[in-house]
Design a protein around this motif. Structure first.
Motif, PDB file in Angstrom:
ATOM      1  N   TYR A 154       0.835  -1.210   0.000  1.00 52.43           N
ATOM      2  CA  TYR A 154       0.000   0.000   0.000  1.00 52.43           C
ATOM      3  C   TYR A 154       0.873   1.265   0.000  1.00 52.43           C
ATOM      4  O   TYR A 154       0.569   2.237  -0.679  1.00 52.43           O
ATOM      5  N   SER A 155       1.942   1.231   0.788  1.00 59.44           N
ATOM      6  CA  SER A 155       2.823   2.410   0.825  1.00 59.44           C
ATOM      7  C   SER A 155       3.563   2.568  -0.498  1.00 59.44           C
ATOM      8  O   SER A 155       3.762   3.685  -0.983  1.00 59.44           O
TER       9      SER A 155
ATOM     10  N   GLN B  76      -4.542   4.019  -7.493  1.00 58.87           N
ATOM     11  CA  GLN B  76      -4.933   2.620  -7.361  1.00 58.87           C
ATOM     12  C   GLN B  76      -5.261   2.226  -5.920  1.00 58.87           C
ATOM     13  O   GLN B  76      -5.722   1.107  -5.677  1.00 58.87           O
ATOM     14  N   LEU B  77      -5.030   3.127  -4.967  1.00 59.42           N
ATOM     15  CA  LEU B  77      -5.330   2.792  -3.571  1.00 59.42           C
ATOM     16  C   LEU B  77      -6.837   2.826  -3.335  1.00 59.42           C
ATOM     17  O   LEU B  77      -7.525   3.691  -3.859  1.00 59.42           O
ATOM     18  N   PRO B  78      -7.357   1.871  -2.548  1.00 60.87           N
ATOM     19  CA  PRO B  78      -8.795   1.887  -2.265  1.00 60.87           C
ATOM     20  C   PRO B  78      -9.178   3.120  -1.458  1.00 60.87           C
ATOM     21  O   PRO B  78      -8.442   3.533  -0.562  1.00 60.87           O
ATOM     22  N   LYS B  79     -10.339   3.696  -1.783  1.00 60.57           N
ATOM     23  CA  LYS B  79     -10.720   4.965  -1.152  1.00 60.57           C
ATOM     24  C   LYS B  79     -11.888   4.818  -0.169  1.00 60.57           C
ATOM     25  O   LYS B  79     -12.007   5.589   0.767  1.00 60.57           O
TER      26      LYS B  79
ATOM     27  N   ALA C  39     -10.119  -4.771  -1.783  1.00 61.12           N
ATOM     28  CA  ALA C  39      -8.680  -4.778  -2.067  1.00 61.12           C
ATOM     29  C   ALA C  39      -7.968  -5.781  -1.162  1.00 61.12           C
ATOM     30  O   ALA C  39      -7.037  -6.465  -1.584  1.00 61.12           O
ATOM     31  N   TRP C  40      -8.436  -5.871   0.088  1.00 60.44           N
ATOM     32  CA  TRP C  40      -7.829  -6.836   1.024  1.00 60.44           C
ATOM     33  C   TRP C  40      -8.018  -8.266   0.510  1.00 60.44           C
ATOM     34  O   TRP C  40      -7.080  -9.058   0.480  1.00 60.44           O
ATOM     35  N   LEU C  41      -9.237  -8.577   0.097  1.00 60.70           N
ATOM     36  CA  LEU C  41      -9.501  -9.915  -0.457  1.00 60.70           C
ATOM     37  C   LEU C  41      -8.584 -10.188  -1.641  1.00 60.70           C
ATOM     38  O   LEU C  41      -7.933 -11.238  -1.706  1.00 60.70           O
ATOM     39  N   VAL C  42      -8.537  -9.261  -2.571  1.00 59.29           N
ATOM     40  CA  VAL C  42      -7.805  -9.499  -3.814  1.00 59.29           C
ATOM     41  C   VAL C  42      -6.301  -9.596  -3.535  1.00 59.29           C
ATOM     42  O   VAL C  42      -5.620 -10.518  -3.999  1.00 59.29           O
ATOM     43  N   ARG C  43      -5.781  -8.698  -2.726  1.00 59.80           N
ATOM     44  CA  ARG C  43      -4.327  -8.691  -2.477  1.00 59.80           C
ATOM     45  C   ARG C  43      -3.894  -9.895  -1.655  1.00 59.80           C
ATOM     46  O   ARG C  43      -2.855 -10.511  -1.935  1.00 59.80           O
ATOM     47  N   MET C  44      -4.680 -10.241  -0.640  1.00 60.26           N
ATOM     48  CA  MET C  44      -4.305 -11.397   0.188  1.00 60.26           C
ATOM     49  C   MET C  44      -4.478 -12.696  -0.600  1.00 60.26           C
ATOM     50  O   MET C  44      -3.693 -13.627  -0.444  1.00 60.26           O
TER      51      MET C  44
END
Ligand SMILES: [Zn+2]
Length: 187
Positions: free
Chosen positions: A120-121, A130-133, A141-146
């Protein structure tokens, strides 16, 4: 903080926790609340990933009231006891919510978090658009990234077992990965 002879052999959950708040800060700010992986009121939850990680790195199991975080069985028991009451992630206390994150940690190791959290950083530097707002975008985003970091579809784990609201679009994005749920894996 200044008592090294005490800190070195035993660690200190509270101190590691406060350092964790420093590490947990928003990618675009110096404060820790409302970062993109801290949805559903979890400031005092995701911070403890840093405390647990510090203890694990130091090889210390005894964490006073948080010793359960060192054991996959104890994490599983905490999660199951909570979920058996029909509760959702958002309804959990700091320890109960942490149990969900540590289920993934005990199944896949810390490398997943070492990849996803700094991501994220990094994105703040590379392409902040591209950061979730919103809260929903953060959950998705957590689901997809993890899922991508673990190489597994975690939608039933996060969405069904822990009842985190997920959008159909996010679920679709990880549907081709092999399904994983801590509950199913015990069968
Ligand atoms: Zn705190």
């Amino acid at each position: 903080m200044v008592d090294l002879p005490q800190l070195t052999p035993t660690g200190n959950w509270g101190w590691f926790h406060e350092l964790g708040h420093e590490a947990q800060r928003r990618p675009d700010k110096s404060w820790s609340w409302n970062n993109p992986y801290t949805f559903d009121g979890s400031i005092e939850v995701t911070v403890n990933l840093y405390s647990a990680h510090a203890f694990d790195q130091l090889g210390m199991r005894d964490r006073k009231g948080w010793t359960w975080t060192a054991s996959s069985e104890a994490v599983e028991e905490k999660a199951t006891t909570f979920l058996d009451k029909g509760k959702t992630y958002a309804e959990g206390n700091a320890g109960e919510k942490l149990a969900m994150h540590l289920q993934v940690r005990h199944a896949f190791g810390w490398d997943v978090y070492r990849e996803v959290l700094p991501g994220y950083s990094k994105q703040q530097d590379d392409d902040p658009s591209q950061l979730p707002k919103s809260e929903q975008a953060e959950r998705d985003a957590w689901l997809v990234r993890m899922s991508k970091a673990t190489g597994h579809n975690l939608s039933s784990f996060y969405g069904e077992a822990w009842c985190i609201p997920l959008s159909p679009e996010a679920i679709k994005e990880v549907e081709d990965l092999p399904k994983w749920s801590s509950v199913e894996s015990k069968d």
